[in-house]
Design a protein around this motif. Structure first.
Motif, PDB file in Angstrom:
ATOM      1  N   GLU A  18       0.832  -1.203   0.000  1.00 19.51           N
ATOM      2  CA  GLU A  18       0.000   0.000   0.000  1.00 19.51           C
ATOM      3  C   GLU A  18       0.864   1.250   0.000  1.00 19.51           C
ATOM      4  O   GLU A  18       1.989   1.254   0.466  1.00 19.51           O
ATOM      5  CB  GLU A  18      -0.888   0.002   1.247  1.00 19.51           C
ATOM      6  CG  GLU A  18      -1.911  -1.100   1.231  1.00 19.51           C
ATOM      7  CD  GLU A  18      -2.907  -1.011   2.379  1.00 19.51           C
ATOM      8  OE1 GLU A  18      -3.809  -1.858   2.424  1.00 19.51           O
ATOM      9  OE2 GLU A  18      -2.770  -0.122   3.235  1.00 19.51           O
ATOM     10  N   PHE A  19       0.279   2.302  -0.508  1.00 24.93           N
ATOM     11  CA  PHE A  19       0.880   3.630  -0.427  1.00 24.93           C
ATOM     12  C   PHE A  19       2.341   3.692  -0.869  1.00 24.93           C
ATOM     13  O   PHE A  19       3.216   4.104  -0.107  1.00 24.93           O
ATOM     14  CB  PHE A  19       0.722   4.197   0.997  1.00 24.93           C
ATOM     15  CG  PHE A  19      -0.711   4.554   1.324  1.00 24.93           C
ATOM     16  CD1 PHE A  19      -1.392   3.921   2.346  1.00 24.93           C
ATOM     17  CD2 PHE A  19      -1.386   5.528   0.587  1.00 24.93           C
ATOM     18  CE1 PHE A  19      -2.725   4.249   2.638  1.00 24.93           C
ATOM     19  CE2 PHE A  19      -2.712   5.856   0.868  1.00 24.93           C
ATOM     20  CZ  PHE A  19      -3.374   5.211   1.903  1.00 24.93           C
ATOM     21  N   LEU A  20       2.578   3.288  -2.108  1.00 23.66           N
ATOM     22  CA  LEU A  20       3.911   3.450  -2.708  1.00 23.66           C
ATOM     23  C   LEU A  20       4.266   4.938  -2.704  1.00 23.66           C
ATOM     24  O   LEU A  20       5.396   5.338  -2.492  1.00 23.66           O
ATOM     25  CB  LEU A  20       3.908   2.918  -4.137  1.00 23.66           C
ATOM     26  CG  LEU A  20       3.677   1.417  -4.281  1.00 23.66           C
ATOM     27  CD1 LEU A  20       3.254   1.078  -5.700  1.00 23.66           C
ATOM     28  CD2 LEU A  20       4.931   0.645  -3.903  1.00 23.66           C
ATOM     29  N   ILE A  21       3.261   5.731  -3.010  1.00 20.07           N
ATOM     30  CA  ILE A  21       3.426   7.186  -2.897  1.00 20.07           C
ATOM     31  C   ILE A  21       2.257   7.701  -2.078  1.00 20.07           C
ATOM     32  O   ILE A  21       1.100   7.335  -2.326  1.00 20.07           O
ATOM     33  CB  ILE A  21       3.414   7.871  -4.278  1.00 20.07           C
ATOM     34  CG1 ILE A  21       4.665   7.489  -5.066  1.00 20.07           C
ATOM     35  CG2 ILE A  21       3.360   9.408  -4.106  1.00 20.07           C
ATOM     36  CD1 ILE A  21       4.789   8.182  -6.417  1.00 20.07           C
ATOM     37  N   ALA A 159     -12.938  -0.463   2.556  1.00 19.00           N
ATOM     38  CA  ALA A 159     -11.563  -0.448   3.064  1.00 19.00           C
ATOM     39  C   ALA A 159     -10.785   0.708   2.456  1.00 19.00           C
ATOM     40  O   ALA A 159     -10.056   1.428   3.153  1.00 19.00           O
ATOM     41  CB  ALA A 159     -10.875  -1.777   2.739  1.00 19.00           C
ATOM     42  N   LEU A 160     -10.949   0.908   1.165  1.00 22.30           N
ATOM     43  CA  LEU A 160     -10.214   1.982   0.487  1.00 22.30           C
ATOM     44  C   LEU A 160     -10.571   3.355   1.045  1.00 22.30           C
ATOM     45  O   LEU A 160      -9.691   4.153   1.359  1.00 22.30           O
ATOM     46  CB  LEU A 160     -10.532   1.986  -1.015  1.00 22.30           C
ATOM     47  CG  LEU A 160      -9.816   0.951  -1.880  1.00 22.30           C
ATOM     48  CD1 LEU A 160     -10.354   1.028  -3.311  1.00 22.30           C
ATOM     49  CD2 LEU A 160      -8.305   1.172  -1.863  1.00 22.30           C
ATOM     50  N   PRO A 188      -4.722   1.093  -1.541  1.00 19.93           N
ATOM     51  CA  PRO A 188      -4.340   2.350  -2.204  1.00 19.93           C
ATOM     52  C   PRO A 188      -2.868   2.244  -2.596  1.00 19.93           C
ATOM     53  O   PRO A 188      -2.051   1.859  -1.764  1.00 19.93           O
ATOM     54  CB  PRO A 188      -4.526   3.404  -1.101  1.00 19.93           C
ATOM     55  CG  PRO A 188      -5.258   2.730   0.021  1.00 19.93           C
ATOM     56  CD  PRO A 188      -4.975   1.271  -0.095  1.00 19.93           C
ATOM     57  N   LEU A 189      -2.530   2.544  -3.841  1.00 15.92           N
ATOM     58  CA  LEU A 189      -1.144   2.415  -4.302  1.00 15.92           C
ATOM     59  C   LEU A 189      -0.436   3.764  -4.327  1.00 15.92           C
ATOM     60  O   LEU A 189       0.648   3.929  -3.805  1.00 15.92           O
ATOM     61  CB  LEU A 189      -1.095   1.807  -5.710  1.00 15.92           C
ATOM     62  CG  LEU A 189      -1.691   0.415  -5.883  1.00 15.92           C
ATOM     63  CD1 LEU A 189      -1.559  -0.011  -7.351  1.00 15.92           C
ATOM     64  CD2 LEU A 189      -1.011  -0.586  -4.973  1.00 15.92           C
ATOM     65  N   VAL A 190      -1.050   4.685  -5.018  1.00 16.35           N
ATOM     66  CA  VAL A 190      -0.431   5.990  -5.215  1.00 16.35           C
ATOM     67  C   VAL A 190      -1.466   7.056  -4.874  1.00 16.35           C
ATOM     68  O   VAL A 190      -2.543   7.076  -5.460  1.00 16.35           O
ATOM     69  CB  VAL A 190       0.028   6.173  -6.687  1.00 16.35           C
ATOM     70  CG1 VAL A 190       0.507   7.605  -6.923  1.00 16.35           C
ATOM     71  CG2 VAL A 190       1.146   5.185  -7.008  1.00 16.35           C
TER      72      VAL A 190
END
Lengths: 306, 306
Positions: A18-21, A159-160, A188-190
């Motif tokens: 999650e949350f690469l950026i 969840a998102l 969430p990725l970015v």
């Protein structure tokens, strides 16, 4: 490339972390303390979001000046050009040069782009790319096909939105900002923010292009309203599912239905409304188990944003 | 003129009546009912805001296509051209022609405008007026002077925000919309809405131009954030006081201070913060007598908007 390509070689077959950026509200370049007065006349200090003009060039051609928070100028430049159809997915980028002092970013390509060719031959309406761009954008939009097999489970949706609402952000620190999130399943990725909502979208498009990320199994979340422009951008990016806590416009709904995009709005707490592409939604969560949205997660102050 | 000039001969020496123009949520052209599903999968009907593309021409020159609610296309056209410096206050308008079916509006002038001259001579950067427009806009902004003697009483501020929050609006009906209000003392005069916040601002600019309204004693209220663009537009319109329920950007604050604009943000219920031009504020109300903002007046769903 003039800047480090992050996340290259990302293994996207398994679910990425999650949350690469994610926004960094502690980055001192992004907020500023200013002095003022409150309703009592008392002196106060308050944090406000930084905003600077960034001028974008494509090879030798000045394109636009954008107001932005200048955290990812290279992704913004790439994403803007892609989303405005000035760059195509197969154009060879040779350099992206950001000059922090001049507040300029230049994107250079191997060969002159199709856009520049048109300008040179004056095929484009002189004086304003915006006018003609609209016709071109609609033409391209009509050719988009989105993957039918993509799905969004309501458990992922809940969840998102919870994860996004509770992530640290410039919004929570200083307000006056928009956010967009690229997600996969319930990850969430970015998460990009900016003073201009379209900038946040473009930064994500730039990141996807730079890292060769497939849009087919992605979900796009925005705090912004589901207008025609938002639907068009999401479809152009090839993402089949668009979610917002805000409302819709009629044309946004119409275009989403036309192109087969799943459109979910007014997604707050356990509630949402889907007005297009409902067939991709899997109702696997018992919505009554989820809480109503807490007041603290409501975006302070303003209306549904642009 | 191709359309009725409203409010001509308005007596502006005394305080005009309230709400000369106000949103009309019952206008069937402005909202649409659409069918969808909610979080339980149940079928629902919901109202969404209409949004259409309006293409603007200045004489023979295509300028831009704007997404708008099409309630005041003539004011929007005029205001856009003025605020983009494509039209000047002294240009003679000979016609404004709106074609509802084609979704086109043409503004015609007596003589070719300065903007068109530049295009013809290719003095403007070919291909994108946006890039050059920024430089021109900043140049013009720096020459603005705003009336020092203008005032805003806190009693007026509280009255205005209350009246604006309780006025019928498309926002309350369908969401996904921005509003701006031109006010004098504690009277909202013109309340415009649109899907794009800058459209709402431009419509007011168009109305002021058409009706020869002085900006000197006016207050401009927006639901949108106090960004550099908002500050620049307000200053260009000659209005010395800008109020918003939303937050600020640092550059918005800096520009407001540079030009001597009074900048009041986060104006909700009895609270506000002033970060520029504080000297115009008269603290005549006892803020403790006023209620905190009721939850129902909070703008549903989203962040501080653009």
């Amino acid at each position: 490339m003039e800047f480090t390509t992050r996340h290259q070689g990302l293994d996207m077959d398994s679910l990425p972390p999650e949350f690469l950026i994610t926004p960094n509200p502690d980055d001192p370049r992004l907020t500023e303390m200013v002095q003022g007065i409150d309703q009592t006349g008392a002196a106060i200090d308050t944090a406000v979001t930084v905003e600077r003009p960034l001028t974008l060039y494509l090879n030798g051609q000045e394109i636009v000046t954008m107001m932005t928070i200048l955290d990812y100028p290279e992704y913004l430049a790439l994403g803007y050009l892609l989303n405005q159809n000035m760059l195509r997915q197969d154009d060879q980028i040779t350099a992206i040069q950001y000059d922090e002092e001049l507040e300029v970013v230049v994107v250079r390509t191997e060969c002159r782009t199709d856009f520049e060719e048109k300008l040179k031959k004056k095929t484009l309406t002189s004086g304003c790319a915006q006018g003609t761009a609209f016709g071109d954008v609609m033409e391209k939009f009509e050719k988009v096909t989105l993957p039918r097999e993509a799905r969004i489970r309501t458990s992922w949706l809940y969840a998102l939105t919870h994860k996004i609402n509770t992530a640290p952000s410039l919004y929570l620190t200083a307000g006056a900002i928009h956010g967009c999130v690229l997600a996969q399943e319930d990850h969430p990725l970015v998460y990009m923010e900016d003073v201009g909502r379209h900038n946040a979208v473009d930064k994500i498009a730039g990141w996807m292009f730079q890292n060769n990320i497939s849009p087919d199994d992605k979900i796009f979340y925005t705090t912004g309203r589901l207008t025609s422009e938002m639907v068009i951008k999401t479809a152009q990016m090839g993402i089949p599912i668009l979610v917002s806590r805000s409302g819709f416009t009629a044309w946004g709904v119409q275009l989403a239905r036309q192109i087969g995009l799943t459109l979910i709005g007014r997604a707050r707490g356990r509630r949402f409304i889907a007005l297009a592409g409902q067939e991709r939604i899997v109702f696997d969560a018992d919505w009554r188990q989820h809480a109503e949205e807490e007041h603290k997660h409501r975006r302070k102050g303003a209306r549904d944003d642009d």
